[in-house]
Structure formats: C-alpha cells, structure tokens
Design a protein around this motif. Structure first.
Motif, short mmCIF file in Angstrom:
data_model
loop_
_atom_site.label_atom_id
_atom_site.label_comp_id
_atom_site.label_asym_id
_atom_site.label_seq_id
_atom_site.Cartn_x
_atom_site.Cartn_y
_atom_site.Cartn_z
N TRP A 243 6.92 7.53 3.39
CA TRP A 243 7.33 6.31 4.10
C TRP A 243 7.59 5.20 3.11
O TRP A 243 6.78 4.95 2.21
CB TRP A 243 6.24 5.91 5.09
CG TRP A 243 6.59 4.70 5.92
CD1 TRP A 243 7.27 4.68 7.10
CD2 TRP A 243 6.27 3.34 5.63
NE1 TRP A 243 7.40 3.40 7.57
CE2 TRP A 243 6.79 2.55 6.68
CE3 TRP A 243 5.61 2.70 4.58
CZ2 TRP A 243 6.66 1.17 6.73
CZ3 TRP A 243 5.48 1.32 4.62
CH2 TRP A 243 6.01 0.57 5.68
N PRO A 245 8.58 1.08 2.93
CA PRO A 245 8.73 -0.14 3.73
C PRO A 245 10.11 -0.74 3.58
O PRO A 245 10.76 -0.60 2.54
CB PRO A 245 7.64 -1.06 3.16
CG PRO A 245 7.44 -0.58 1.77
CD PRO A 245 7.66 0.91 1.81
N ASP A 249 9.46 -6.42 3.84
CA ASP A 249 8.46 -6.16 4.88
C ASP A 249 7.13 -6.80 4.49
O ASP A 249 6.52 -6.41 3.50
CB ASP A 249 8.29 -4.65 5.05
CG ASP A 249 7.40 -4.32 6.24
OD1 ASP A 249 6.85 -5.27 6.86
OD2 ASP A 249 7.23 -3.14 6.55
N GLU A 251 4.32 -6.68 6.19
CA GLU A 251 3.18 -6.06 6.85
C GLU A 251 2.45 -5.11 5.90
O GLU A 251 2.72 -3.91 5.84
CB GLU A 251 3.64 -5.30 8.10
CG GLU A 251 4.12 -6.22 9.21
CD GLU A 251 4.27 -5.45 10.52
OE1 GLU A 251 4.26 -4.20 10.48
OE2 GLU A 251 4.38 -6.09 11.57
N ARG A 252 1.51 -5.68 5.20
CA ARG A 252 0.66 -4.87 4.34
C ARG A 252 -0.76 -5.39 4.48
O ARG A 252 -0.99 -6.60 4.54
CB ARG A 252 1.11 -4.92 2.88
CG ARG A 252 2.51 -4.41 2.66
CD ARG A 252 2.84 -4.35 1.18
NE ARG A 252 2.18 -3.25 0.52
CZ ARG A 252 2.64 -2.01 0.48
NH1 ARG A 252 3.75 -1.70 1.09
NH2 ARG A 252 1.99 -1.07 -0.16
N PRO A 257 0.38 -0.25 3.77
CA PRO A 257 1.43 -0.56 4.73
C PRO A 257 0.90 -0.42 6.16
O PRO A 257 0.29 0.60 6.51
CB PRO A 257 2.51 0.49 4.43
CG PRO A 257 1.79 1.60 3.75
CD PRO A 257 0.65 0.97 3.00
N LEU A 298 -0.98 7.35 0.20
CA LEU A 298 -1.44 6.69 1.43
C LEU A 298 -2.86 7.08 1.77
O LEU A 298 -3.71 6.22 2.06
CB LEU A 298 -0.50 7.03 2.59
CG LEU A 298 -0.92 6.48 3.96
CD1 LEU A 298 -0.87 4.96 3.96
CD2 LEU A 298 -0.04 7.06 5.07
#
Length: 473
Positions: A243, A245, A249, A251-252, A257, A298
């Motif tokens: 994935w 971002p 972006d 949004e972390r 993420p 991740l």
C-alpha cells in the motif's frame, strides 16, 4: 447503580492497582526463573477473594466488586463487566500479534514432526483426563446436575489436553526461543491442542443445552473460516504490504498509515466476532488473522507500537477477572485436596510424558524433547478461558473451577524452570536450541546464570517483547 463517572473513576483505580501489583511481583518471579506473564497471573489471584479477600475482605470487595443489588436482584457489577471486556480486547489483540510473529518457514520444515507430536500431545491427555472427568461426575460436587458422565469426561479431557497458546507464546518470546525449532513446534502443537479442546468444549456446551447444532456450527464454521482466511483473505491482505499513500496524504498515526491500520483492526474485530459466534472463541480467530497477514514493514510497525500496550495494560485485566472467580478456600477439605493432587499429576505427566516421548521418536534430542514436553504444560490463559466458559455455562462448580485454576497456575509455573533445566544441560554440553534443533553453541564463553542466552544462532538475546520477535544485540 453507580453513575458513568463513578464507574470510570473506579475502573482507572482498578487498572492502576493491577499494574502496580504485578510490577511489584515481577522482581521476585524473575529471580525464580519465571517470565513476566506468570507474575501477572499470580497478581490476579492475589487481588481476588483467595488472598486479598481473606486478609482484608472489605477492601477487596470495595476495590473489585463483583455484584450489585438492584431492586432485590443481584447482577454483575458494571466495573467487573468493564474488566472483562478490556481483558477480552487485550486477549484478541495479543493473539493477533502472536499469529503475525509465527515462523511459518521453520514450521514448514518440520510438519511431520509437528503433526505427530500434536496428535499424541492431544490424545494421551484427553484419554487420561476423560477417565478422571468420568469419575469426578460420580462424586457429585464438581459438575452440575445437568452434566452426564460422558460430558464431564469430555470437559476434563479438554481441560487437561489444552496448552495455553498465548502464555506459551509469551514464554517462547520472553525466553528468546522465537527463531528455534523448539519454539515453533511448541507453538504449532499448542494451536492444534487448543483447536481440539474448543471443539470438545463446544460439544459439551451444546449437548448440555440439548442442542447439537452448536457443536456442528463450531466445527463447520471453524473450517469455513479457516478456508476463507487462508485461501481468499490472505490474497486481499497481501495488498496491505504494498500500500502506497496518496501524495500529500496526512493520515498517519505515529508513522503508521491510518487506512491500512484501520483495515487490519476491522479484520481482527470481525474475525473475533465471527469465531465467537460459531463457538470456537475469538482468540483463535485473531490468531489466524495474524497468520495470514503479510510479513513486511507495516506489520513490524504495528507490532512495535501495539505490544507494550496490549501485553502490559490490556491483557492483565483478563487475569484479574479470572482471579476474582477463584476461591482457594474451597480446596482445603481433604477429599477436594486429594482430587486436586490427582488432577495435577494426571495433567503434568500426560502432557510432559506424551509430548516428550513422541518428540524424541521424531528425531529431537532428549534435551530438546524434554524442553518441549515441559513447555506443553503451560496451560495458563486458554485453560482459564475454558474454565470461565464452563462456569458461565453452568457446567462446573466453583470447587472444580478452583481445582483447575490451581492446576493451571502450578503447571504453568513449572513449565519455564523445567524447560530451562534442559536448556542449561544443552549449554553445558556446548549446544543451543536453534532453527534445526540442537546446534553447536556459537558463543565461546558461557552466559552468566540468570541472563538470557538462547537461541538466535549468531547473537545473544538481550531483550524480548511480550508478543513479538526477540531483539538481539
């Protein structure tokens, strides 16, 4: 009924007391060669009616109230409900972390040995435990009236055969055995043992309610869930590892993420909900999610951030809930003490003997096989979950609950020292437990007593996380 503010304030105090208690116990248990989770288990019993309730009943009942009277009816206290829910959340997240750290590559090289050891490690304890359970039903004080002899036999068979996967995982990681054949096969056998135990428990609960549909739902639903997760969901979740971002972006969350993190949490919670619904318990559902998650950056970030919060804040609430249901005063009667001794001997010998002997026949050295037999006796968490289900379903009495809680504590307490005894023997002979079994020790100088000395082949373990990969130096 207390207000929401009163419930919240009291809950914060309860959590603070839990944390303080097990942290004060930990230095003592560390000197006894234990891992930290054993101190957390014991803290649950100390804060319950067996110790604090005996020494200072007013304080114990005020600090950890279990019931409240409303309109002449006694119901579960809201704070006990909060402790239970938080403990279950910690349990689910912990099992996900365990599954995500599971060494599938090592297991794949030893499937035959793991299969044979798992089968024997389930069959022998089930037979011996079943015989004891059949006998106990006839005694008239350990099972409720709605339990037949064969149902009592199946329940105790499950109780004796289970190996606490979460506790064993904690011991394996805390002892630095994560990357070894011993640790991987022990976890694999525990997963099989627990699955068999839950099927037996589902049969007992369903038949006690005169509903075999529950047993069929547990078996069919469990198999369907496992098939879906390993064949379909694994491919979907693999996309999380790649994935990327969108540009800009924001949004972390602390470097994580948010979008893929949200997906992971949704999958865990929905899996736990489904497996609870079909009757095989949320912990196995969460563990399978961890197994099928892609191993990449991740998951490394999720483990690093979640492990301390889950292992040292959320999970202890489960042990406190269990400790509040354990009353050691019930086993002081001679006949109950004798029954406790019988259950202890059968539980330890059947697991240690069966697993150790078959592991030896499957090519393990006697030291590694003995260590594996010792680890199989770590019943801790899963046993306590099983007991809580049996008690709330009206299958067992408080006497049997306490007997099995004592057995759980004793066998779990013994597991680590016995395993380390075999490990010290290997160390003295210039061997360590590694990915292929007993291997030549790569460290020339012996490690001082009390320090971690295992198993990552080219480094000593300096620290291990409660539910993640050992850190090496």
């Amino acid at each position: 009924m207390p207000s929401l503010l009163e419930i919240t304030t009291h809950f914060f105090l309860q959590v603070a007391v839990i944390l303080l208690t097990y942290r004060l116990l930990w230095p003592v248990f560390r000197r006894l060669g234990q891992v930290q989770v054993v101190a957390i288990m014991v803290a649950g019993f100390l804060l319950g009616p067996s110790v604090l309730g005996w020494a200072w009943p007013q304080a114990q009942q005020w600090l950890f109230p279990t019931n409240i009277e409303i309109g002449g009816t006694s119901i579960m206290h809201p704070n006990l409900t909060a402790i239970y829910v938080v403990g279950q959340l910690g349990l689910v997240l912990y099992m996900f972390l365990v599954g995500s750290s599971f060494k599938l590559d090592i297991l794949s090289k030893h499937l035959r040995q793991a299969g044979a050891t798992s089968a024997t490690g389930v069959a022998v304890p089930m037979v011996l435990g079943g015989l004891v359970g059949w006998w106990m039903v006839g005694q008239g004080r350990y099972f409720t009236d709605k339990v037949a002899n064969w149902q009592g036999a199946l329940f105790l068979a499950a109780a004796v055969a289970v190996t606490a996967f979460p506790i064993l995982a904690w011991i394996v990681y805390d002892s630095g055995l994560l990357n070894t054949r011993l640790g991987t096969m022990s976890l694999a056998c525990a997963a099989v043992d627990d699955a068999c135990a839950w099927v037996l428990l589902a049969v007992v609960v369903a038949t006690a309610k005169d509903s075999m549909g529950g047993a069929f739902l547990a078996i069919g639903g469990g198999l369907a869930y496992l098939l879906f997760m390993t064949v379909i969901a694994r491919r979907w979740l693999a996309r999380l590892d790649v994935w990327v971002p969108r540009r800009g972006d924001p949004e972390r969350a602390g470097g994580l993420p948010v979008a893929p993190l949200t997906v992971v949490l949704l999958v865990i919670l929905l899996a736990a909900c489904f497996t609870d619904f079909v009757g095989i318990h949320s912990v196995l559902g969460a563990f399978v999610v961890g197994l099928v998650m892609p191993r990449g950056e991740l998951m490394e970030q999720i483990r690093q951030r979640f492990e301390p919060l889950v292992g040292y804040l959320l999970l202890p609430a489960f042990f406190i809930y269990t400790g509040l249901n354990t009353k050691l005063g019930l086993i002081v009667e001679p006949t109950v003490l004798v029954m406790t001794a019988v259950v202890l001997v059968v539980s330890f010998v059947s697991k240690f003997g069966a697993v150790g002997l078959v592991a030896r026949t499957q090519g393990m050295g006697w030291r590694e096989a003995g260590a594996m037999g010792a680890l199989a006796n770590a019943r801790g968490l899963m046993e306590l979950v099983l007991l809580n289900i049996g008690l709330t379903a009206g299958l067992i009495t408080l006497e049997l609950y306490t007997i099995l809680a004592v057995m759980t504590t004793v066998t779990t307490f013994i597991a680590t020292p016995v395993q380390r005894m075999f490990e010290r023997s290997a160390w003295k002979n210039g061997r360590v437990f590694g990915p292929t079994g007993e291997e030549p020790n790569p460290i020339a100088e012996p490690t001082p007593a009390g320090e971690s000395k295992h198993a990552v082949p080219v480094a000593t373990v300096s620290r291990a996380n409660p539910a993640g990969q050992a850190t090496v130096s």
